[in-house]
Every structure is written in structure tokens, then in C-alpha cells.
Write an enzyme that holds these catalytic residues in place. Structure first.
Site, short mmCIF file in Angstrom:
data_model
loop_
_atom_site.label_atom_id
_atom_site.label_comp_id
_atom_site.label_asym_id
_atom_site.label_seq_id
_atom_site.Cartn_x
_atom_site.Cartn_y
_atom_site.Cartn_z
CG ASN A 38 5.01 -0.74 4.25
OD1 ASN A 38 4.51 -1.86 4.36
ND2 ASN A 38 5.12 0.07 5.29
CG ASP A 39 7.40 2.38 6.30
OD1 ASP A 39 6.76 2.62 5.27
OD2 ASP A 39 6.99 2.69 7.44
N PRO A 40 11.52 1.05 4.53
CG PRO A 40 13.12 2.65 3.92
CD PRO A 40 11.66 2.31 3.78
CB SER A 61 8.71 1.42 10.68
OG SER A 61 8.21 1.12 9.40
#
Length: 856
Positions: A59-61, A117
Site C-alpha cells: 500500500n502507501d508509498p 508509513s
């Protein structure tokens, strides 16, 4: 109801990587767990020029940074499967933002600490002391997530990001919160210090901190709440951009990702433009008070009764509510003293509230709506289930009934009485008991199987709820399903709909009459919504239709629903609007419907007024990076050498992220985008374009056309492709709708068009291919866009499972996943309601960028 489940996925701390060793330990343990099996990158739906890991969940960069000729892309990653869990930082590098090399896991989960993140910086002056000036450290600043705790921590690398060590003094920032995450850190040159923006997720605030050394942090200020606050605020970013490319004028941009509550539903990326003095951020585009267009008030619910409006059931009570209906809390945004509120009898209540008939005399009906997000579904029915022979109702003192067997976690258990423990409220079942595999939360697995029976009726009707994980599933997404087994083979199967409210479904078994069969209730899933609910198996000669579970405001003409709206799962009412121009002069009624007895099973409505212009919601008035369904957790690169501000987003949506039909990987990143600020309608707005490096993928030959009339209907073009770049200048002329269709064939199409009357760009993926895996996937995404001088410029990137549409040089962007058949590779022009003109068209095929795996 007052709690918010961020991301709405379990953050189960499985501890599979091993126990916590000493701090500052070399983090290489997960590399072997994530070792990649060979892949051709030619699997169905595998993107050809968007980054995907070889396998598993992404998922998230995270940690976007440029260093020594490489663009680093870290990201949220599960080294052990293709569902969310075991959050670690995956890693890839590229020298051109196009061709990526996947590396071993950079920072793995350790013990009960998952690695959420964050960002990465190159500490060139070695302010942290974690490297040297000759060999400065790359420092990752991430959220260390433990049960009930989210704090900010460091890991560092002195070998170009190939291996990381945790800092022995972690955490470096802990405010005692369980919802404090996603730090973005950057060097603030005017003060020769570091700055951090980090999310206080449920407070809808972005906290700003300073540090001289990345280790000690001082709170400076908070920004927010502002604009879109319908979900958790996550993954902030803050950076300067020149306005219109001028050296004389610079503004700062703050990105705030929100989940749920995005403009297209589910997760989305909003932004603010303003000024930053090193301490405080002030937004120019923060929304103030709003006055809707003037009009004729039809109903404001200011009386003690509903007057000529009629009610059924108990949901709406005897008259308008003065805000909250106890024990409800937080109702806001209504006008005057009263509103319609169906929280009477809490979420258990059901019923309708219907207006007297009226004649539609103006083009728009504006009103306020809140409460549950349960849309009207025309396929449902309010009729009771047909009569039949009940085979199993689970009203038993122990077990599941005579002849039923249970295995795994469910062995020795008894059919539960509704909700189990801290499960969301279960509703819609008959009697007091049902099958509910939430035993041991979503950790439990096993089968609950009926005795054999002979099929004698045309239909088997039953109630089903719980997780949406269709049979047979795969290793990354095992099933939660109810199966009919004949001769050892599954011949019918149904799954839940990610709701604890059970609803009717049916199997047509007329062709199986006389066969011996059994029912197998399967739960093999331990991820989000990893359980199944079932009840009231009935043999009947008529099919049961799903019953309505809507909380909706409907417009009835001739007794049929012609317009509908639902709430946003919020007690805050907001404006919505119906365009009624085609219905002027017709007789209609407004009907408020509450058929839902589960979570958010109520509706709020107020201030129905007819007007000549539409009212706009907070979401419509907010600023969005992308109006599509699939762009989230947007983040930008630190230290890009030519000064460009480059962003990447996660190309998925938390509403269905775990269900998309990809294997062995799940999720892709957007193409990298160059950001800018452009003055549009008197204010600075964010504009985006694909990075220029993508041109390297263009095939040499192209298909071009100029000055072509697009007649009414659809016009196929003599070009085919699954990975394309399309540039089109479209003049709308007399057409109501006009544009292009891509990935066409076998009844499939993804429509990219312009709606002249609405002044909107849109992408319609309702017939784009596989849309059955989530009820929230099929749909139309829209972005406001003025056709200047009647002309729209489109740049479209088509990949094997996505479209990214950049309109008018990036003023508006729509990013959507699609899952068409491999043979659906056509391109068509279309116009509806008149003709349009194609001033210019250029279509190029794009070559695969390829991904190589695990070379340091």
C-alpha cells in the site's frame, strides 16, 4: 458509532518475524521471507508501466528520496501474503522513475512493532550523528505501531539504503496516542533545521515539529481541522512550489490524505495551498461558511409534527428531531431547530417518511443529508421471503443442528446468539441464533457442514453476511463462503458483502433436482472481514430477493425511484443536489427510507429547496489531487536533483483494496507525476503531469487524426492496445456527452468523456470488465472541468489494469483501476445527443517498463 476504525482493516500483530532483539540491530531478517519466485510480469491485470512488487500486498508509498543517482521507493508491504498485515517497508530503486529494481525488504516488522508509513531523508550534514559527512546516513522516519500505540521512530542506512538499523533511542517522538502517524520530514533551509508534518489522525490535525538532529523534536503548531474531515487524516506532506513557474511567487502545498471521505468515496487525497513561515501553515483554500443558492423552500422540518408528510414504521418518530435523538450524539449541520432523524429506536428502527405530491418547477433540488451510507439498490425488494421448507435455522441448544459438523476453530462450538464480543452489531438474521464465524475474532478458520439432503425444490434461499471473499479464493485471499456441494464438487457458492447485516440470496437448483447435496460453510480467511454469517436455509419454489438495507433519500416519479442519495456515515449533514431539468413539470414525491438495522443504520435530512443552481457539498468545494477512486497516500520525493516536485500515490482504495482480482501481487503505484501550481480562476491550483521520463516507453509508430467529426453514436478506431498513451483535443459542439472508450471488446468498455451540461470530466467503469468483487467498485467518477471555448484537452494513460486521465494539462485528474479481459483492447470515439469534433488525436503504444527483483 462514535468510534472510527481507521483503514477498517485489522492490524493484527502476528509477530511472525521474530522477537525484538537489541535496538540498533541489522534489519535483514525479512529478506528471505520476501524472496521472490520467478515471475513473467505477464499475469492477467499485471501493470506494464506502473510499479508492482513481484508478489504480496503493497500500500502507501513511503520514504521517497533521491540519492546517488537512484530514486528510492519504499512502501508498506506484507512479506508473507497478499492481504494487509505484517507491515514492513518494501523497497525498489530506479534511475529514471520508469524502470524499477525490487530490493529485499528494507525495514521489517519486529515482534509486536509493525512499521507504518513515513519518509526518508539523506542527512547530508550528519546532524543525527548516525553516519559521517563523508558518508551521510539515509534516515527513515516511520511510525512504530504497537497495540494501542503509534510513535515515531528512526532507522538508518549507510550503504545507499540497502540495509537499515533501528536507532537505539527509539521512539524519538511519542505523545501517548494510538492515532499519531505517517511522518513526513524535510530540511527547512531558512532555519537550518528539520521539519516534520505528522497526522493526529482522528483529530483531523497535522502537527508540525522542528528538530536540529532528527532525534529531539519540538512541537511548533497544528493545522486543521479543515475541509474534508469525513475520515482519518493520514500521510501528510508539505512543500513549496512556484506559482505559474515564477521565481517571484512561491506558495506551500500541504497534502492531507483522508480515509474514508474522499471525493469519489473511500480514500482520497486532498490538498491545501497557502503560506508556511517555518512554524505555522496558513491555507488560502480553507473553506469558510457556505450559503447555498437561493430557492423555494419545500420543507425545513421546523414544526412539531411532519404535517402533510406521512410515516411508516418507528424510525422517524412522530415529528422532527431537535438535533440528537438520545443516546445519539454529534448531529450537526442542519438548519434551524429541527430535522428528519431516523435514529428513533436507535439503529434498530426502520420506516419511511414520505412527502405529499408536488410538481417539479425548477431545475435543481438541494437538501442536506447525513447518517448512514447505504445506497438505494433497485434490485432489492421489500417483499417477504417466499414460503418454503426450512432446512436449518440454527435455533438449537448446542452445536448447529442434527447432522451438522464443525471443524477447526468451530469444532465444539454452538450457533451464537447474534453479535460476538466486540464484533460490530449483527442484524438481519431470523430468531435468536445463526452461524457466525467471528469466534476468536477473524482469526478462526474451519468448516461448518450440513448433513446430506436430496434437492427437491427449485431454489435454496438463505441469509448471508460477513466478509466478501469468494470461493475458491487464493493463497492471499482465502474464502469466506457458503457452498453447495454435489458429488464432491462445489456447484453453487455465495459470499458476504462486508456487512454484519445479513440479507437474502438464492441459488437456482432446478437443474440439480434429485441430486444428493450438502451445504458447506467455509471460513479460511484470517484477514479483514475474515468471517461469514449465515442463517435460515430454506427450500422453496420461488427465489428470495435481497431486501432493501438502504438509508436513502429518494425522489419518486410515478412510484419509481428516479433520483437517490445516501449519507456519508457521518452525523454531520452536508449539501447534496439533484439535477431535475429533465423532470420539470412532472409530479413527484420525496421519500426518506431507513431499512437498515446494522451499523450507521439511520438517516438524517433537512432543508429541501428548489433552485436554479446546485448546492455544493464540502467535498465538492474542497481541493483534490485526483477525482478518481484509486489514488491515495500521495507523497513526494525529497532531494530531486533538478528541483522538480514528483509525487507517487497508491493506486487502490481502502473500500475494496483486499478484494481486487490480482495474483500473486496486490496493488500498484500510480505513475510518478510532476506537480506544479497554476493560477486558475484567480487562485493557485495544483496541476499534475506524468514525468517526462515515461516518454522512453513510447513505440516509434503512432496513430494520428486531425479535424474529424464524431457523429452521434460510437465510432471504432483502427488501433488496438492494452498499454497506451492517448492525447486528444476534443471540441464538444452539440453533443451532450463525447469522448473515447478504451479497452473495448466482448461487451466491455471504459468510458472517458465530457458531460457538457454538467461541466464535468468523467470515467465510467461500470462495464470495464471484472467489477463483481466489490459493490463499491463499479461506478462513474466525475471531476468539475470548464470546457474553455468549448474545448477539452485529454492525456490518457491506459495500462493492463488502470486508466489515468489528465485533463487540460493536469488541472483535473481521474485515476481508476479496471480489470478487463485480455482480448478487450479496442479504442472508440463516441458522441451522445449531438456531434463533436476531434481537433487532434495521437495514440501511441507503450512498451513494458519491466521490473527486476532482488539485486542489490
Amino acid at each position: 458509532m462514535n468510534g472510527v476504525r481507521t483503514r477498517d482493516l485489522p492490524r493484527r500483530l502476528m509477530g511472525a518475524v521474530g522477537a525484538v532483539a537489541a535496538a540498533a540491530i541489522m534489519l535483514v531478517g525479512a529478506a528471505s521471507a520476501a524472496a521472490q519466485s520467478p515471475t513473467s510480469y505477464q499475469e492477467p491485470f499485471r501493470p506494464q508501466f506502473h510499479y508492482t512488487p513481484a508478489k504480496n500486498w503493497m500500500n502507501d508509498p513511503n520514504g521517497l528520496v533521491y540519492y546517488k543517482g537512484e530514486y528510492h521507493l519504499f512502501y508498506q508491504y506484507n512479506p508473507f501474503g497478499s492481504q494487509w498485515g505484517h507491515m514492513s517497508w518494501g523497497h525498489a530503486v530506479s534511475r529514471d522513475l520508469v524502470h524499477w529494481r525490487e530490493l529485499p525488504v528494507a525495514i521489517p516488522e519486529m515482534g509486536d512493532e509493525m512499521v507504518f508509513s513515513g519518509s526518508a531523508v539523506v542527512d547530508k550534514a550528519n546532524t543525527s550523528g548516525l553516519g559521517t559527512k563523508a558518508n551521510p546516513p539515509m534516515v527513515a522516519i516511520y511510525t512504530a505501531a504497537r497495540p494501542g500505540s503509534q510513535a515515531q521512530a528512526l532507522a538508518y542506512s549507510t550503504d545507499r539504503g540497502r540495509t537499515f538499523k533501528r536507532y537505539s533511542g527509539n521512539p524519538v517522538l511519542d505523545i501517548g496516542s494510538g492515532e499519531f502517524r505517517d511522518p513526513k520530514v524535510f530540511w527547512y533551509a531558512p532555519e537550518h533545521e528539520w521539519r516534520m508534518v505528522v497526522s493526529k489522525a482522528l483529530e483531523h490535525k497535522i502537527a508540525i515539529y522542528s528538530s536540529p538532529n532528527l532525534k529531539q523534536w519540538t512541537h511548533l503548531s497544528d493545522f486543521g481541522p479543515a475541509n474534508a474531515t469525513g475520515g482519518a487524516w493520514e500521510c501528510p506532506d508539505l512543500f513549496p512550489l512556484k506559482v505559474d513557474g515564477s521565481r517571484r511567487k512561491t506558495k506551500w502545498v500541504m497534502i492531507v490524505n483522508v480515509n474514508p471521505g474522499g471525493i469519489a468515496g473511500g480514500s482520497g487525497a486532498q490538498y491545501f495551498v497557502g503560506d508556511f513561515d517555518g512554524t505555522t501553515f496558513h491555507a488560502d483554500n480553507e473553506l469558510g461558511s457556505y450559503t447555498p443558492p437561493s430557492g423555494d423552500l419545500f420543507e425545513g422540518f421546523e414544526g412539531s409534527t411532519y404535517g402533510a408528510w406521512t410515516t411508516t414504521g418507528d424510525a422517524f418518530g412522530d415529528g422532527p428531531a431537535a438535533g440528537n435523538v438520545p443516546p445519539q450524539g454529534g448531529v450537526a449541520g442542519y438548519l434551524g431547530k429541527g430535522l428528519a432523524n431516523s435514529f428513533h429506536n436507535e439503529d434498530r428502527g426502520t420506516g419511511t417518511l414520505t412527502s405529499p405530491s408536488f410538481t417539479i418547477s425548477r431545475s435543481y433540488l438541494n437538501f442536506l443529508v447525513g447518517g448512514g451510507n447505504h445506497p438505494h439498490d433497485p434490485a432489492t425488494s421489500d417483499a417477504p421471503a417466499p414460503a418454503g421448507t426450512v432446512f436449518a435455522d440454527f435455533e438449537v441448544p448446542e452445536g448447529y443442528g442434527a447432522g451438522w459438523t464443525a471443524t477447526g476453530t468451530f469444532a465444539g462450538t454452538t450457533a451464537p446468539h447474534g453479535t460476538i464480543g466486540d464484533q460490530l452489531p449483527v442484524s438481519g438474521y431470523v430468531g435468536s441464533q445463526l452461524v457466525n464465524t467471528f469466534i476468536d475474532h477473524d482469526n478462526g478458520t474451519g468448516h461448518i457442514t450440513s448433513p446430506d439432503f436430496t434437492i427437491t425444490a427449485d431454489y435454496i434461499n438463505f441469509l448471508i453476511g460477513g466478509g466478501s471473499h469468494p470461493y475458491p479464493g487464493d493463497a492471499g485471499n482465502p474464502p469466506t463462503a457458503v457452498n453447495l456441494v454435489v458429488d464432491g464438487q462445489v456447484v453453487r457458492s455465495s459470499t458476504g458483502h462486508e456487512s454484519e447485516t445479513l440479507n437474502w440470496t438464492n441459488w437456482d437448483v432446478s437443474a440439480l433436482k434429485g441430486k444428493t447435496a450438502h451445504i458447506d460453510i467455509v471460513d479460511e480467511n484470517t484477514g479483514g472481514w475474515g468471517h461469514i454469517n449465515a442463517d435460515q436455509f430454506t427450500f422453496s419454489n420461488e427465489p428470495a430477493s435481497p431486501r432493501s438495507t438502504e438509508t436513502a433519500v429518494n425522489l419518486l416519479v410515478g412510484g419509481k425511484v428516479v433520483r437517490t442519495a445516501t449519507g456519508p456515515n457521518s452525523e454531520q449533514l452536508d449539501w447534496t443536489s439533484w439535477n431535475l431539468a429533465d423532470l420539470v413539470g412532472q409530479t413527484a414525491q420525496i421519500q426518506l427510507v431507513d431499512r437498515n438495522t446494522g451499523g450507521w443504520g439511520h438517516l438524517l435530512a433537512d432543508n429541501f429547496a428548489f433552485a436554479d443552481r446546485p448546492a455544493q457539498s464540502v467535498l465538492q468545494r474542497s481541493s483534490w489531487m485526483d477525482y478518481g477512486k484509486d489514488f491515495y497516500a500521495a507523497a513526494t520525493y525529497n532531494d530531486v536533483p533538478d528541483g522538480r516536485r514528483i509525487a507517487i500515490g497508491w493506486m487502490n482504495n481502502w473500500n475494496y483494496a483486499g478484494a481486487i482480482p490480482t495474483d500473486p501481487w496486490r496493488s500498484a503505484m500510480s505513475v510518478p507525476r510532476e506537480l506544479g501550481l497554476k493560477t486558475v480562476d484567480g487562485r493557485a491550483q495544483l496541476v499534475q503531469r506524468p514525468v517526462r521520463e515515461l516518454r522512453s516507453l513510447r513505440a516509434h509508430r503512432s496513430f494520428t487524426q486531425r479535424h474529424r467529426t464524431i457523429p452521434q453514436g460510437t465510432t471504432p478506431l483502427p488501433v488496438h492496445g492494452k498499454a497506451l498513451e492517448i492525447k486528444a483535443d476534443l471540441r464538444i459542439r452539440s453533443a451532450k456527452l463525447a469522448g473515447l472508450k478504451v479497452r473495448t471488446g466482448s461487451g466491455e468498455e471504459t468510458v472517458i468523456g465530457y458531460d457538457r451540461q454538467a461541466g464535468e470530466l468523467y470515467v465510467d467503469r461500470t462495464r470495464s470488465g471484472r467489477v463483481d468483487f466489490s459493490g463499491d467498485f463499479a461506478g462513474v467518477q466525475r471531476a468539475p472541468l470548464a470546457a474553455r471555448h468549448g474545448k477539452v484537452h485529454l492525456r490518457i494513460l491506459v495500462d493492463w489494469s488502470s486508466v489515468e486521465v489528465f485533463a487540460d494539462r493536469g488541472q483535473r485528474v481521474i485515476t481508476d483501476q479496471i480489470f478487463p479481459s485480455a482480448t478487450s483492447d479496442g479504442v472508440e470515439l463516441f458522441a451522445d445527443g449531438g456531434t463533436a469534433t476531434l481537433d487532434s488525436l495521437k495514440i501511441r503504444r507503450l512498451r513494458s517498463s519491466g521490473v527486476t527483483a532482488h539485486r542489490r
